[in-house]
Design an enzyme around this catalytic site. Structure first.
Site, PDB file in Angstrom:
ATOM      1  N   GLY A   1     -22.088  55.726 -28.273  1.00 51.45           N
ATOM      2  CA  GLY A   1     -21.467  56.584 -29.278  1.00 51.45           C
ATOM      3  C   GLY A   1     -21.884  56.181 -30.684  1.00 51.45           C
ATOM      4  O   GLY A   1     -22.711  55.288 -30.874  1.00 51.45           O
TER       5      GLY A   1
ATOM      6  N   GLU B   1     -24.334  46.133 -29.065  1.00 57.15           N
ATOM      7  CA  GLU B   1     -24.848  47.506 -28.945  1.00 57.15           C
ATOM      8  C   GLU B   1     -26.263  47.592 -29.487  1.00 57.15           C
ATOM      9  O   GLU B   1     -27.138  48.221 -28.887  1.00 57.15           O
ATOM     10  CB  GLU B   1     -23.939  48.477 -29.704  1.00 57.15           C
TER      11      GLU B   1
END
Ligand code: 5RP
Length: 236
Positions: free
Chosen positions: A90, A111
């Site tokens: 996301g 991430e």
């Protein structure tokens, strides 16, 4: 329909579209947040129905790891594989050049490692995340070593940023990342050059990683609503 129902519908639609792009045998980076939680759930559904077999996931956070286990996705680490076929994650903001701000879940360090190693990085967002310029709705998160809080705070202020130590919810004191560090959310009046800001922030001693992801995303899948019907648009 309430605003939160509308956002949930958009997130589910975009998550399903991304999960459908995963093919059997792939090594997949599993992102963090409420949208990727749906991705992990949909991947679990596809594995259970045997439509998908033999995938392995690399989680970007404790949250992703817990969800992957819950939905039956086998996990591996970066020591076990030479490359990732795909990462799905996301974002908090996406600009017209597909640059991102991430880190709303304080997971941006892992991430960035996982997402940037993937052959293809797909970003899943609802339409509220699209901005003309990074920094317009969301500060830039910085993960830093706790012992460096004061010098990093001063360095960021010298660069024109207004830092705020991220505080816990239902936990007194600051947010502690999965790596045991702190997060400063830094507001800048204007981010003219995201690439140079990303590099400058990471050059401050004590900073591990910041949430600017410049030139990392390949495809943006945007969940939108046409009336009450969710639609997915692709930006590539
Ligand atoms: C976590 C992230 C998330 O991907 C980002 O905050 C978006 O989350 P959500 O899908 O819940 O809106 O960067 O560190």
């Amino acid at each position: 329909m309430s605003m939160s129902d509308a956002v949930k519908l958009m997130k589910q639609a975009v998550a399903k579209a991304a999960a459908e792009r995963v093919k059997s045998g792939m090594v997949v980076g599993l992102g963090t947040g409420s949208t990727t939680a749906f991705v992990i759930q949909f991947l679990g559904d596809r594995l259970r129905s045997r439509e998908l077999t033999d995938i392995r996931g690399i989680p970007t956070s404790f949250q992703a790891s817990v969800l992957a286990k819950k939905y039956g996705i086998p996990l591996v680490t970066l020591d076990d594989v030479e490359h990732l076929d795909l990462a799905i994650d996301g974002a908090d903001e996406v600009d017209p050049d597909k640059n991102l701000i991430k880190g709303g879940g304080a997971a941006h360090t892992r991430e960035k490692i996982v997402d940037s190693l993937a052959d293809e990085f797909i970003v899943v967002v609802d339409s509220s995340k699209l901005v003309d310029r990074l920094g317009s709705t969301f500060p830039v998160p910085i993960e830093l070593l706790p012992l460096a809080l004061s010098p990093v705070t001063r360095a960021v202020e010298k660069m024109g940023g207004q830092p705020n130590l991220r505080m816990g919810v239902k936990k007194d004191g600051p947010v502690i990342t999965d790596q045991g560090n702190l997060v400063l959310d830094v507001t800048f009046d204007e981010i003219k050059d995201p690439a140079s800001l990303e590099a400058s922030l990471n050059n401050i001693p004590g900073v591990l990683e910041n949430g600017l992801f410049v030139g990392v995303a390949d495809i943006i899948l945007v969940g939108e609503l046409d009336g009450e019907t969710p639609k997915v648009r692709e930006i590539n």
